[in-house]
Write a protein that holds these residues in place. Structure first.
Motif, mmCIF file in Angstrom:
data_model
loop_
_atom_site.group_PDB
_atom_site.id
_atom_site.type_symbol
_atom_site.label_atom_id
_atom_site.label_comp_id
_atom_site.label_asym_id
_atom_site.label_seq_id
_atom_site.Cartn_x
_atom_site.Cartn_y
_atom_site.Cartn_z
ATOM 1 N N GLU A 11 2.948 15.174 6.277
ATOM 2 C CA GLU A 11 2.911 14.980 7.723
ATOM 3 C C GLU A 11 4.215 14.491 8.338
ATOM 4 N N ILE A 12 5.119 13.964 7.506
ATOM 5 C CA ILE A 12 6.400 13.479 8.040
ATOM 6 C C ILE A 12 7.554 14.354 7.537
ATOM 7 N N HIS A 13 7.787 14.329 6.221
ATOM 8 C CA HIS A 13 8.877 15.107 5.643
ATOM 9 C C HIS A 13 8.668 15.187 4.132
ATOM 10 N N ALA A 14 8.917 16.333 3.557
ATOM 11 C CA ALA A 14 8.694 16.556 2.122
ATOM 12 C C ALA A 14 9.523 15.623 1.240
ATOM 13 N N ASP A 15 10.668 15.143 1.747
ATOM 14 C CA ASP A 15 11.535 14.275 0.946
ATOM 15 C C ASP A 15 11.316 12.788 1.200
ATOM 16 N N CYS A 16 10.216 12.413 1.844
ATOM 17 C CA CYS A 16 9.930 10.989 2.096
ATOM 18 C C CYS A 16 9.661 10.222 0.813
ATOM 19 N N VAL A 17 9.230 10.934 -0.216
ATOM 20 C CA VAL A 17 8.974 10.299 -1.507
ATOM 21 C C VAL A 17 9.929 10.913 -2.524
ATOM 22 N N ARG A 18 10.648 10.036 -3.221
ATOM 23 C CA ARG A 18 11.616 10.483 -4.215
ATOM 24 C C ARG A 18 10.901 10.972 -5.473
ATOM 25 N N ALA A 19 11.643 11.609 -6.343
ATOM 26 C CA ALA A 19 11.080 12.137 -7.598
ATOM 27 C C ALA A 19 10.481 11.038 -8.470
ATOM 28 N N ASP A 20 11.024 9.812 -8.375
ATOM 29 C CA ASP A 20 10.487 8.704 -9.174
ATOM 30 C C ASP A 20 9.246 8.062 -8.549
ATOM 31 N N GLY A 21 8.812 8.596 -7.390
ATOM 32 C CA GLY A 21 7.607 8.091 -6.740
ATOM 33 C C GLY A 21 7.854 7.019 -5.693
ATOM 34 N N SER A 22 9.093 6.560 -5.566
ATOM 35 C CA SER A 22 9.393 5.537 -4.561
ATOM 36 C C SER A 22 9.592 6.190 -3.185
ATOM 37 N N ILE A 23 9.311 5.438 -2.160
ATOM 38 C CA ILE A 23 9.451 5.950 -0.794
ATOM 39 C C ILE A 23 10.908 5.852 -0.369
ATOM 40 N N ASN A 24 11.415 6.921 0.192
ATOM 41 C CA ASN A 24 12.770 6.946 0.721
ATOM 42 C C ASN A 24 12.721 6.342 2.125
ATOM 43 N N ARG A 25 12.774 5.007 2.190
ATOM 44 C CA ARG A 25 12.621 4.295 3.458
ATOM 45 C C ARG A 25 13.727 4.613 4.447
ATOM 46 N N GLY A 26 14.929 4.860 3.944
ATOM 47 C CA GLY A 26 16.034 5.211 4.836
ATOM 48 C C GLY A 26 15.745 6.501 5.584
ATOM 49 N N LEU A 30 0.829 -1.206 0.000
ATOM 50 C CA LEU A 30 0.000 0.000 0.000
ATOM 51 C C LEU A 30 0.867 1.261 0.000
ATOM 52 N N MET A 31 1.926 1.245 0.791
ATOM 53 C CA MET A 31 2.811 2.419 0.847
ATOM 54 C C MET A 31 3.446 2.699 -0.510
ATOM 55 N N GLU A 32 3.792 1.652 -1.228
ATOM 56 C CA GLU A 32 4.434 1.830 -2.535
ATOM 57 C C GLU A 32 3.452 2.250 -3.620
ATOM 58 N N ARG A 33 2.183 1.831 -3.506
ATOM 59 C CA ARG A 33 1.228 2.047 -4.593
ATOM 60 C C ARG A 33 0.239 3.185 -4.360
ATOM 61 N N ASP A 34 -0.056 3.512 -3.130
ATOM 62 C CA ASP A 34 -1.144 4.443 -2.812
ATOM 63 C C ASP A 34 -0.635 5.889 -2.797
ATOM 64 N N GLU A 35 -1.106 6.669 -3.745
ATOM 65 C CA GLU A 35 -0.663 8.064 -3.861
ATOM 66 C C GLU A 35 -1.112 8.909 -2.665
ATOM 67 N N GLU A 36 -2.261 8.579 -2.082
ATOM 68 C CA GLU A 36 -2.738 9.326 -0.905
ATOM 69 C C GLU A 36 -1.800 9.122 0.280
ATOM 70 N N ILE A 37 -1.307 7.907 0.448
ATOM 71 C CA ILE A 37 -0.345 7.639 1.518
ATOM 72 C C ILE A 37 0.921 8.448 1.273
ATOM 73 N N LYS A 38 1.392 8.453 0.038
ATOM 74 C CA LYS A 38 2.616 9.193 -0.281
ATOM 75 C C LYS A 38 2.448 10.687 -0.020
ATOM 76 N N LYS A 39 1.298 11.230 -0.399
ATOM 77 C CA LYS A 39 1.029 12.650 -0.134
ATOM 78 C C LYS A 39 1.035 12.922 1.363
ATOM 79 N N ALA A 40 0.393 12.025 2.121
ATOM 80 C CA ALA A 40 0.332 12.197 3.580
ATOM 81 C C ALA A 40 1.721 12.105 4.200
ATOM 82 N N LEU A 41 2.557 11.199 3.708
ATOM 83 C CA LEU A 41 3.923 11.081 4.225
ATOM 84 C C LEU A 41 4.691 12.380 4.001
ATOM 85 N N CYS A 42 4.548 12.950 2.806
ATOM 86 C CA CYS A 42 5.257 14.194 2.486
ATOM 87 C C CYS A 42 4.744 15.369 3.313
#
Length: 194
Positions: free
Chosen positions: A51-66, A37-49
Protein backbone atom coordinates in the motif's frame (compact mmCIF):
# COMPACT_ATOMS: atom_id res chain seq x y z
CA UNK A 1 -11.80 1.52 33.21
CA UNK A 2 -9.54 2.69 30.36
CA UNK A 3 -8.29 6.29 30.46
CA UNK A 4 -6.46 8.05 27.64
CA UNK A 5 -3.55 10.32 28.49
CA UNK A 6 -3.17 12.72 25.60
CA UNK A 7 -1.72 16.09 24.71
CA UNK A 8 0.45 17.72 22.12
CA UNK A 9 4.18 17.26 21.70
CA UNK A 10 6.07 18.60 24.72
CA UNK A 11 2.95 18.86 26.89
CA UNK A 12 4.21 16.28 29.38
CA UNK A 13 1.90 13.32 28.83
CA UNK A 14 4.86 10.94 29.21
CA UNK A 15 5.72 12.27 32.66
CA UNK A 16 2.08 11.78 33.71
CA UNK A 17 2.32 8.21 32.38
CA UNK A 18 5.55 7.59 34.29
CA UNK A 19 3.99 8.87 37.51
CA UNK A 20 1.01 6.56 37.03
CA UNK A 21 3.34 3.66 36.28
CA UNK A 22 5.29 4.38 39.48
CA UNK A 23 1.95 4.34 41.34
CA UNK A 24 1.39 0.81 40.01
CA UNK A 25 -1.08 1.50 37.21
CA UNK A 26 -0.60 -0.30 33.88
CA UNK A 27 0.10 2.17 31.05
CA UNK A 28 0.07 1.28 27.34
CA UNK A 29 2.38 3.58 25.32
CA UNK A 30 1.05 3.84 21.76
CA UNK A 31 4.28 5.25 20.28
CA UNK A 32 6.56 2.51 21.56
CA UNK A 33 4.02 -0.24 20.84
CA UNK A 34 3.45 1.04 17.28
CA UNK A 35 7.21 0.93 16.62
CA UNK A 36 7.46 -2.57 18.06
CA UNK A 37 4.45 -3.79 16.07
CA UNK A 38 5.87 -2.36 12.85
CA UNK A 39 9.15 -4.20 13.38
CA UNK A 40 7.61 -7.54 14.39
CA UNK A 41 4.27 -7.88 12.58
CA UNK A 42 4.60 -9.48 9.15
CA UNK A 43 1.07 -8.40 8.16
CA UNK A 44 2.00 -4.76 8.74
CA UNK A 45 5.14 -5.21 6.64
CA UNK A 46 3.15 -6.80 3.81
CA UNK A 47 0.63 -3.95 3.95
CA UNK A 48 3.42 -1.35 3.87
CA UNK A 49 4.92 -2.96 0.76
CA UNK A 50 1.59 -3.30 -1.03
CA UNK A 51 0.00 0.00 0.00
CA UNK A 52 2.95 2.39 0.36
CA UNK A 53 6.00 1.19 -1.58
CA UNK A 54 7.52 -2.21 -2.43
CA UNK A 55 10.89 -1.16 -0.94
CA UNK A 56 9.52 -0.12 2.49
CA UNK A 57 10.82 -3.39 3.90
CA UNK A 58 14.43 -4.37 3.32
CA UNK A 59 15.55 -7.88 2.36
CA UNK A 60 16.53 -8.55 6.00
CA UNK A 61 12.95 -7.79 7.09
CA UNK A 62 13.67 -4.42 8.70
CA UNK A 63 11.59 -1.39 7.79
CA UNK A 64 13.31 1.23 5.67
CA UNK A 65 12.16 4.14 7.86
CA UNK A 66 14.04 6.71 5.81
CA UNK A 67 12.23 5.77 2.62
CA UNK A 68 8.91 5.40 4.42
CA UNK A 69 9.23 8.87 6.00
CA UNK A 70 10.27 10.42 2.69
CA UNK A 71 7.20 8.97 0.98
CA UNK A 72 4.53 9.65 3.58
CA UNK A 73 5.62 13.15 4.56
CA UNK A 74 5.49 14.17 0.91
CA UNK A 75 2.17 12.49 0.11
CA UNK A 76 -0.91 13.00 2.29
CA UNK A 77 -2.68 9.97 0.79
CA UNK A 78 0.29 7.72 1.55
CA UNK A 79 0.40 9.08 5.10
CA UNK A 80 -3.30 8.27 5.44
CA UNK A 81 -2.68 4.71 4.28
CA UNK A 82 0.23 4.32 6.71
CA UNK A 83 -1.86 5.64 9.59
CA UNK A 84 -4.73 3.31 8.73
CA UNK A 85 -2.37 0.31 8.76
CA UNK A 86 -0.62 1.22 12.01
CA UNK A 87 -3.66 2.53 13.89
CA UNK A 88 -5.62 -0.66 13.18
CA UNK A 89 -2.74 -2.75 14.53
CA UNK A 90 -2.39 -0.57 17.64
CA UNK A 91 -6.14 -0.73 18.37
CA UNK A 92 -6.04 -4.51 18.09
CA UNK A 93 -2.94 -4.73 20.28
CA UNK A 94 -4.50 -2.41 22.87
CA UNK A 95 -7.60 -4.63 23.06
CA UNK A 96 -5.35 -7.67 23.66
CA UNK A 97 -3.38 -5.74 26.32
CA UNK A 98 -6.61 -4.72 28.09
CA UNK A 99 -7.72 -8.36 28.21
CA UNK A 100 -4.36 -9.34 29.70
CA UNK A 101 -4.75 -6.65 32.38
CA UNK A 102 -8.43 -7.35 33.12
CA UNK A 103 -7.74 -7.63 36.87
CA UNK A 104 -6.53 -4.02 37.15
CA UNK A 105 -9.08 -1.52 38.39
CA UNK A 106 -7.82 1.17 36.02
CA UNK A 107 -5.79 1.08 32.83
CA UNK A 108 -4.18 3.95 30.93
CA UNK A 109 -3.22 4.46 27.31
CA UNK A 110 -0.80 7.23 26.31
CA UNK A 111 -1.40 8.66 22.84
CA UNK A 112 -0.60 11.91 21.06
CA UNK A 113 -3.26 11.33 18.42
CA UNK A 114 -6.32 10.14 20.31
CA UNK A 115 -8.95 11.11 17.74
CA UNK A 116 -6.95 10.49 14.56
CA UNK A 117 -6.16 6.94 15.71
CA UNK A 118 -9.75 6.06 16.61
CA UNK A 119 -8.80 5.34 20.22
CA UNK A 120 -11.27 7.94 21.49
CA UNK A 121 -14.13 5.46 21.05
CA UNK A 122 -12.28 2.82 23.10
CA UNK A 123 -11.67 4.87 26.26
CA UNK A 124 -13.93 5.74 29.16
CA UNK A 125 -12.38 9.15 29.81
CA UNK A 126 -9.54 11.41 28.68
CA UNK A 127 -6.84 13.21 30.60
CA UNK A 128 -5.65 16.07 28.40
CA UNK A 129 -2.18 17.25 29.44
CA UNK A 130 -1.42 20.83 28.46
CA UNK A 131 1.41 23.33 28.82
CA UNK A 132 2.10 26.80 27.43
CA UNK A 133 3.30 26.69 23.83
CA UNK A 134 6.65 28.34 24.57
CA UNK A 135 7.38 25.80 27.30
CA UNK A 136 6.44 22.95 24.94
CA UNK A 137 8.83 24.34 22.32
CA UNK A 138 11.67 24.61 24.84
CA UNK A 139 11.09 21.06 26.13
CA UNK A 140 11.10 19.47 22.69
CA UNK A 141 14.11 21.47 21.50
CA UNK A 142 16.08 20.31 24.56
CA UNK A 143 14.84 16.71 24.42
CA UNK A 144 15.08 16.03 20.68
CA UNK A 145 17.68 18.59 19.52
CA UNK A 146 15.11 19.96 17.06
CA UNK A 147 15.24 23.53 15.80
CA UNK A 148 12.53 25.96 16.88
CA UNK A 149 11.07 25.80 13.37
CA UNK A 150 10.87 21.98 13.44
CA UNK A 151 9.07 22.03 16.78
CA UNK A 152 6.70 24.81 15.73
CA UNK A 153 5.84 22.86 12.55
CA UNK A 154 5.01 19.74 14.59
CA UNK A 155 2.91 21.69 17.06
CA UNK A 156 1.10 23.44 14.22
CA UNK A 157 0.43 20.12 12.50
CA UNK A 158 -0.92 18.49 15.68
CA UNK A 159 -2.91 21.51 16.80
CA UNK A 160 -4.49 21.99 13.36
CA UNK A 161 -6.51 18.78 13.68
CA UNK A 162 -9.97 19.42 15.07
CA UNK A 163 -12.04 16.30 15.78
CA UNK A 164 -15.65 16.18 14.61
CA UNK A 165 -16.67 15.52 18.21
CA UNK A 166 -14.78 15.57 21.47
CA UNK A 167 -14.92 12.74 23.96
CA UNK A 168 -17.70 13.47 26.49
CA UNK A 169 -15.40 12.95 29.53
CA UNK A 170 -12.29 15.14 29.20
CA UNK A 171 -10.29 16.29 32.22
CA UNK A 172 -7.35 18.71 32.09
CA UNK A 173 -3.93 18.40 33.64
CA UNK A 174 -1.79 21.55 33.57
CA UNK A 175 1.93 20.84 33.26
CA UNK A 176 3.33 24.37 33.30
CA UNK A 177 6.19 23.74 35.71
CA UNK A 178 4.40 25.71 38.44
CA UNK A 179 1.29 23.71 39.33
CA UNK A 180 2.34 20.37 40.89
CA UNK A 181 1.35 17.33 38.81
CA UNK A 182 0.92 14.75 41.56
CA UNK A 183 -2.03 16.46 43.32
CA UNK A 184 -3.79 16.84 39.95
CA UNK A 185 -3.29 13.16 39.18
CA UNK A 186 -4.42 12.11 42.66
CA UNK A 187 -7.50 14.31 42.33
CA UNK A 188 -8.42 12.69 39.03
CA UNK A 189 -7.87 9.25 40.53
CA UNK A 190 -10.25 10.18 43.33
CA UNK A 191 -7.57 9.72 45.98
CA UNK A 192 -7.06 11.98 48.97
CA UNK A 193 -4.72 14.87 48.40
CA UNK A 194 -1.34 14.62 50.13
Amino acid sequence: MLTAITGGIGSGKSIVSRILGAMGYPVYDCDSRAKLLMERDEEIKKALCSEIHADCVRADGSINRGLLSEIVFGDAEALGRLNAIVHAAVRSDLKRWCRENIGSERLFVETAILYQSGLDVMVDDVWDVDAPTELRIERVMARNSFSRQQVEARISSQDSYVPARLHPMVFSIINDGCIPLLPQIENLLGQEMC
